[in-house]
Design an enzyme around this catalytic site. Structure first.
Site, short mmCIF file in Angstrom:
data_model
loop_
_atom_site.label_atom_id
_atom_site.label_comp_id
_atom_site.label_asym_id
_atom_site.label_seq_id
_atom_site.Cartn_x
_atom_site.Cartn_y
_atom_site.Cartn_z
CG ASP A 216 -2.04 0.97 1.15
OD1 ASP A 216 -1.76 2.19 0.95
OD2 ASP A 216 -3.20 0.58 1.29
CG ASN B 12 -12.81 -1.65 3.76
OD1 ASN B 12 -13.11 -2.35 4.72
ND2 ASN B 12 -11.75 -0.84 3.78
CG HIS C 92 -8.27 -3.18 -2.32
ND1 HIS C 92 -9.25 -2.45 -2.96
CD2 HIS C 92 -7.90 -2.43 -1.26
CE1 HIS C 92 -9.46 -1.30 -2.32
NE2 HIS C 92 -8.65 -1.28 -1.26
CG HIS D 270 -6.76 -2.95 3.23
ND1 HIS D 270 -6.05 -1.81 2.98
CD2 HIS D 270 -7.99 -2.74 2.71
CE1 HIS D 270 -6.81 -0.94 2.35
NE2 HIS D 270 -8.01 -1.47 2.17
#
Lengths: 198, 198
Positions: A63, A119, A132, A134
């Site tokens: 990220d 999310n 995606h 995390h």
């Protein structure tokens, strides 16, 4: 687009051709996770992307606004807005690689606790509308008194830009740990006595 | 054990024989997700558990302290403390069923946005040390001004006990939606023209 989450802004709308994750996927052809390219090119996109896994179906990279050292993203290569848009084979691949990436992340960072977060939609704090997962290492911060803070996962001002030298080193370590775990599991599978035929 | 998270307490230690998720798994034998028992027994554990999926490897049920209506948990049947303790086949099954449960949850609740969260270790807010994915619907609360609150995912005082009548109804709806989606996907697969042999 991949900036701090601001709840006063309207939800993002990104066309597939402007999607930053599609751009990373397009720049990085698949490679064998057990035999990653070395040295690895991190200059294929602008800004630089630090890819740790690239399969025909999935891609994983650091990220660029990490919540902690080692904050990784895993997404489908194809543009799928939400988890319900992925195919069943992609969903199963995601499940398998989250486990593998978790194990590699624990080894590479030395941090034994982590969150997996995915999310879907603006009300769930999704910022980039390309699904995606995390993976977020959680250093033990009980002693520092900052315990509660660690759960403000997507607020303003929690994130700092990735340091590129550090990222290059960490991504290399992650690719090596992924390969190492796959070799260990391969050896383990091969060393099991073959099942007796009845 | 499955109570509000209090950061001032030491991390939980649970022996496998005291694990609440193992107790739910032990009370519920696997059933076919495309043909769930109807009526379904919700009185097999104390407190009652509201199971929506039970396979040889996995089990899913409503959280008894939901963060929102529809808050679901998906875990391995076997006692695995963290995601890195699951087998690769279990990890792939988890990935596939998170997608299916997500789709069923959107249909059953009418809420199109949701979070998938999986916590590993005390520093990551894991409370029950038997690995589990949370699926948490996120109603659109931007208008109500409570937007930021929704991201305090594991704080004190955010959660209310499950209403048992409501839970029974919701679990039934979820089992039916899971079956319906599987039937649709089966029909879709069958209606595709068979691949030509070369």
């Amino acid at each position: 687009m991949h900036t701090s989450f601001d709840p006063s802004l309207p939800p993002p709308t990104i066309r597939e051709e402007d999607c930053p994750f599609c751009a990373i996927a397009a720049a990085h052809p698949p490679f064998s996770p057990i035999d990653p390219p070395n040295p690895f090119p991190s200059n294929l996109t602008a800004p630089q992307s630090f890819v740790v896994l690239s399969t025909p179906a999935l891609i994983a990279f650091l990220d660029i606004l990490p919540l902690s050292h080692g904050h990784l993203l895993l997404c489908t290569r194809a543009h799928r807005p939400k988890l319900t848009d992925v195919t069943n084979p992609e969903a199963r691949d995601l499940g398998g690689y989250i486990r593998l990436l978790s194990a590699a992340l624990v080894r590479a960072t030395g941090i034994a606790d982590w969150n997996v977060v995915q999310n879907n939609g603006a009300a769930a704090a999704q910022v980039v509308p390309h699904m995606h997962y995390h993976l977020i290492p959680r250093p033990e911060i009980r002693a520092s008194g900052r315990y509660r803070e660690s759960f403000t996962m997507f607020g303003r001002g929690q994130r700092e830009e990735l340091d590129e030298d550090e990222a290059e080193h960490l991504a290399e370590e992650l690719r090596q740990q992924i390969a190492e775990i796959l070799r260990e599991e391969q050896d383990e599978a091969e060393s099991k006595p073959p099942k007796q035929k009845l």
